[in-house]
Design a protein around this motif. Structure first.
Motif, PDB file in Angstrom:
ATOM      1  N   GLY A  11       0.808  -1.221   0.000  1.00 19.15           N
ATOM      2  CA  GLY A  11       0.000   0.000   0.000  1.00 19.15           C
ATOM      3  C   GLY A  11       0.837   1.265   0.000  1.00 19.15           C
ATOM      4  O   GLY A  11       2.071   1.202  -0.006  1.00 19.15           O
ATOM      5  N   VAL A  67      -9.351   2.998  -1.149  1.00 24.47           N
ATOM      6  CA  VAL A  67      -9.017   3.983  -0.112  1.00 24.47           C
ATOM      7  C   VAL A  67      -9.456   3.446   1.250  1.00 24.47           C
ATOM      8  O   VAL A  67     -10.555   2.929   1.400  1.00 24.47           O
ATOM      9  CB  VAL A  67      -9.706   5.338  -0.398  1.00 24.47           C
ATOM     10  CG1 VAL A  67      -9.532   6.296   0.770  1.00 24.47           C
ATOM     11  CG2 VAL A  67      -9.154   5.945  -1.675  1.00 24.47           C
ATOM     12  N   PHE A 104      -4.017   4.309   0.857  1.00 29.49           N
ATOM     13  CA  PHE A 104      -4.428   3.284  -0.095  1.00 29.49           C
ATOM     14  C   PHE A 104      -3.977   1.915   0.396  1.00 29.49           C
ATOM     15  O   PHE A 104      -2.839   1.743   0.842  1.00 29.49           O
ATOM     16  CB  PHE A 104      -3.822   3.549  -1.477  1.00 29.49           C
ATOM     17  CG  PHE A 104      -4.533   4.635  -2.223  1.00 29.49           C
ATOM     18  CD1 PHE A 104      -5.637   4.345  -3.008  1.00 29.49           C
ATOM     19  CD2 PHE A 104      -4.106   5.958  -2.124  1.00 29.49           C
ATOM     20  CE1 PHE A 104      -6.311   5.346  -3.692  1.00 29.49           C
ATOM     21  CE2 PHE A 104      -4.773   6.962  -2.810  1.00 29.49           C
ATOM     22  CZ  PHE A 104      -5.875   6.660  -3.588  1.00 29.49           C
ATOM     23  N   ALA A 156      -1.433   2.084  -5.973  1.00 28.08           N
ATOM     24  CA  ALA A 156      -1.457   3.449  -5.441  1.00 28.08           C
ATOM     25  C   ALA A 156      -0.517   4.370  -6.199  1.00 28.08           C
ATOM     26  O   ALA A 156      -0.724   5.592  -6.233  1.00 28.08           O
ATOM     27  CB  ALA A 156      -1.118   3.448  -3.954  1.00 28.08           C
ATOM     28  N   THR A 181      -2.335   6.545  -8.467  1.00 26.38           N
ATOM     29  CA  THR A 181      -3.503   7.264  -7.955  1.00 26.38           C
ATOM     30  C   THR A 181      -3.346   8.767  -7.738  1.00 26.38           C
ATOM     31  O   THR A 181      -4.372   9.457  -7.621  1.00 26.38           O
ATOM     32  CB  THR A 181      -3.989   6.656  -6.617  1.00 26.38           C
ATOM     33  OG1 THR A 181      -2.930   6.758  -5.667  1.00 26.38           O
ATOM     34  CG2 THR A 181      -4.416   5.217  -6.790  1.00 26.38           C
TER      35      THR A 181
END
Lengths: 352, 352, 352, 352
Positions: free
Chosen positions: C207, C243, C296, C330, C333
């Protein structure tokens, strides 16, 4: 803005001469059978080609691009698009100087600071009623499905032309579905045909009245005040270009009636014994058919010369609208009226 | 559901015989001068007491309980409440067995599983138009204020009775504000008075038509399709109990007209030279006055006996509605029509 | 449901392996310059291909199909579509029997009665963030334009990876735009690289935390309570798949602080002298940069074997997710976080 | 703006020192038993009086003024009002010159052009959480009722303080309802008490973390993307004044985890075997408890002197906030967090 509905939501997009026009439907239940063939009949009914309608016959094939998998709806947003092909953009260039009376040429320009797409009336085009008809097909399926799930019979919505150019050829409405055959083509009276033919001959246009009936619907849909059945249906109906009025049940005649005439006595099954109210009491369906009539104006685009302002020359000038236009566009509207009604009811039923 | 508007939002609450009725307004700009006295005139116009209206005269004093500080709006939600005092709840008990024709007695019971407050028609009561009138007063202030800020003239909205029981006593509408005086009281024609008097004598009721005009409004408000000016106004107007129809400009007559008659030529200032469309093209204001007519049904509650079903006895029965009722409730509606119009326009202008 | 926003409205549609995915934007002001090239940079930033991202490189070309004419927005609904081409649908068939841990395979099936499109996660696919990025590009233009019209400076929104697998490599955030360069590629610390490499090697995932800053924004946007700036931004941010948390300003640390530490004293220009609140007081922008951090989760699809239930065999079983997946999605993102922030702010500003 | 929800809609109104504050609930099903006594327990939990909370004890009696008849809801809008009595308006006059750090004094003034009601923070006051708690009581009833009607078990929502001033005194959360007793009073650890006492002694304030659990909820609620369960809950939670962050399940820790750790394997009943996700996959409930944590900032109003700008003198100045304030207002928030969660879920369930 460009979405209608609270839970069954319909959003349309596109311009008459752009790449695509289409519709997104949100809130469609999962599991409805749906294929591109299902749209054929209603799209056909909207099509032009009959006497009094534009010779522009477009490729109106629907493409389902999301929300359907292996022949049924998925529950995700359902998107249907149509390609624009048969376009004559040059027809419309002159209208910047001389906005057509009765059209949105000028109001669109003011609203959008002269940035609007003017080709074929752009987003204001009647062509946008094609995705609305497609949305109506889905809404009708939702209503038919609601019947099964909730025991809430919403039998087939039916709209038809009942008056052209002031000639009323409705027969007295019987409250059975059999009496609601589509007319406006073969069913049109001889006198109405004459009125239409004369308008064609004169390079002019003519208006019409459409009557719409929802023959069976359960009691209890709608809301008091803001979201009365009439509020929601009229909101949808006035979204059709060219509507000038709507009336439910006895309509404007009710204003001349006495309570003892207009009131609908309630019968042993809880449904009214007559239908002066048009199927709604206090904003809520009362078990009688929903019945309303819609007044459509004559087509604005006429070849017959009109005096209007020329912003280029700064003087009044003569405009004769060329191009392909319906003489009585209202002939194509019954299926649009049905679609709007189905959309409005699908949302009211979803909200219940 | 119980809120109207996207940015200028109106929510009403309360029952006819409950503790309070009221309205919350959200999206009111900060800084408008507002006091409880400002509501007096419009509330007075809605009040009963004239011939043809109910003798029930309630204490209709508005109480601003939030959103105003030191004489001006704060920008926070604005709440106005009214106490219910002069109530005769026992009048209504019989209607459970015999729901009144034309009323929401039965549809409300079905919708809300027999849990509705039936006293004085509960939340379905015409009394709820009182907070709507109050909301209209604020909306009119918002419109007047928009004039100053955005140079968007929305001059005073005016509605009046033009027809009672089929007797039309409108004079030809001139497009000046001077011609829009309120009638329906002193301005009513002798023939209309007779129709009204006869209905009173017969223990019956009578309908009417209200015409509403927004004399001046800038071009460019409204949206194509779903939020056309006509869609939004008709949505609001059909939220008034007892409306059976609405038509803009030439209205239902337009369906009998030709394009060459109905089209409004555009003049040198960009505004139409006549007003067949009623002020709107393509859903957008075109600079002409917004003009529409609303058909109100006759009052449903009549003392004259009606045959309707008695659910207690299981047989058809005779109902004579006692209690205090307007013979022509439409006489009280012009100010409600104005309020709804102001509310609808305030939202359209806020969205622009 | 599938629309975000009140006045600047974004609706997405499509499935990962369907014909088209896309977005409709409603409420875009007329007159913004916009071409398909404008989307290139942000779409590029979302693209995979870097170490730690999926090797599936799709044809992500945007097609504007409505709402733009001659290089500027028209004011009508703006629609952008993307074709799906590079699809391997067979990868996903096994997940009906063994829904992937951390995915929507099972919840989508329950929600939509097994009618969902399962190919490539259907409508739940991360691929739907592509039209969101496109919407973000338009929203950023709207914000830039608002600057000019309303003197409301919203300078460029910038998001970047600040932590991977628990390794924080943010430098202390300076409140200047220069300090907000994108990292996550070259700017990533050596230690973070190691964490990422080890996850790749292990067939596992990892993450990350993204920080987003809106460096300059005027005071006064947002609403008390329901539509606080944090409410609207968090609503949008939690619409990004994966999320797990969001915090503004001092965030969770604030819960351990005293008022005397956390409070932001106000300076001579009315803006705070420090930024513990993250730019918002009482739901309203206070003139400091809006600053928030988003957690994330690690990518759910991992090739490393997992124990989970097999509904076909009725027993726990071993699942190893084959196919092309990001090890640390992530990394792709930040541009999505920016897009969501721009969309949320565009709506708040439009509502003001 | 001032309404939350699509079908179960909550609107609040009022100012701290105005006549009334209140809430309107729209979309409440007819037939729920409801009396003013039902609000007592939750209102009591919100009340001040414990160590660390303000000594201002108001008359918090709820008055149901519409929507309830003979002890059950009617289906019409449900309105609950509270009178404001115990007010010291003069406390707040100085804040026009020196807006309090951390408060909305300045942002409200900018937003509403200095027209806001400043007394007791006006509409921005924490007192508005009282009608929110009342709305929560109704929402909890709706959820309990949904259980019976739709076989959709939503067992009791429970929130509790788990950390004060950085001292974590949560025990490891067991997934049974028994483990979710309210703490924050007697359950608070000795260390946390010390932190609180020291803050009181120093004239300062302190923050806290609240954990909320929805122990049982069916699979399938929520929407992909825009209306994910986390989106809707976080929207509601950030509407509580003073929230700085929210995280679901593993939360910010998830960003440091690997997929093999964070993923929740699915068990034989279709529910996850652990709860790293906090009960939601792809925006949809997955059958595990919904678990989230909320960071509350320390109270902004502190008697300890702060340096901030004085707009009257044009110089930095010392402000010591007098009056009655919570040292740790977060102690009063668990019931507000529950209310917001119930409101958010009631709407998601109504939309399904």
């Amino acid at each position: 803005m460009n979405t209608f509905g609270r839970k069954f939501k319909v959003s349309i997009f596109g311009e008459s001469h752009g790449a695509l026009i289409g519709v997104i439907l949100d809130g469609v239940p999962a599991g409805l059978e749906l294929s591109e063939q299902d749209f054929e009949q209603d799209i056909q009914r909207r099509k032009s080609g009959a006497r009094g309608t534009t010779p522009r016959v477009e490729e109106d094939a629907p493409h389902i691009v999301s929300g359907v998998f292996e022949g049924h709806t998925t529950g995700a947003p359902l998107t249907i698009v149509f390609r624009n092909t048969n376009t004559h953009s040059s027809d419309y260039e002159q209208f910047a100087a001389m906005p057509r009376p009765g059209h949105a040429d000028l109001t669109a320009a003011v609203k959008w600071d002269d940035c609007q797409d003017p080709r074929g009336s752009g987003h204001f085009s009647g062509r946008l009623t094609l995705p609305i008809v497609a949305a109506g097909v889905v809404a009708k399926k939702v209503l038919a499905d609601a019947t099964i799930l909730d025991d809430a019979p919403v039998s087939e919505i039916a709209a038809r032309i009942v008056e052209i150019g002031g000639v009323d050829f409705s027969t007295s409405l019987e409250m059975t579905k059999g009496a609601l055959e589509m007319t406006g083509g073969p069913g049109m009276s001889e006198e109405a045909q004459k009125v239409l033919d004369q308008a064609i001959k004169d390079g002019d246009s003519i208006g019409a009245v459409v009557e719409c009936v929802v023959p069976e619907i359960d009691l209890g849909y709608g809301e008091p005040f803001w979201d009365s059945v009439e509020s929601v249906i009229s909101h949808a109906i006035f979204s059709i270009p060219g509507v000038r009025g709507i009336e439910f049940g006895d309509g404007f005649n009710a204003a001349a009636m006495r309570g003892s005439e207009h009131n609908d006595p309630i019968g042993p099954d809880g449904r009214p014994l007559k239908n002066g109210a048009g199927g709604v009491n206090g904003g809520i369906t009362n078990g009688a058919p929903i019945v309303f009539r819609v007044a459509f104006k004559p087509t604005s685009s006429i070849s017959r010369p009109q005096q209007t302002f020329n912003f280029q020359t700064g003087e009044m000038d003569t405009l004769s609208v060329k191009g392909r236009h319906d003489v009585c566009f209202a002939l194509r509207t019954p299926v649009i009226v049905e679609a709007m009604t189905a959309i409005a009811l699908a949302d009211l039923i979803a909200l219940k």
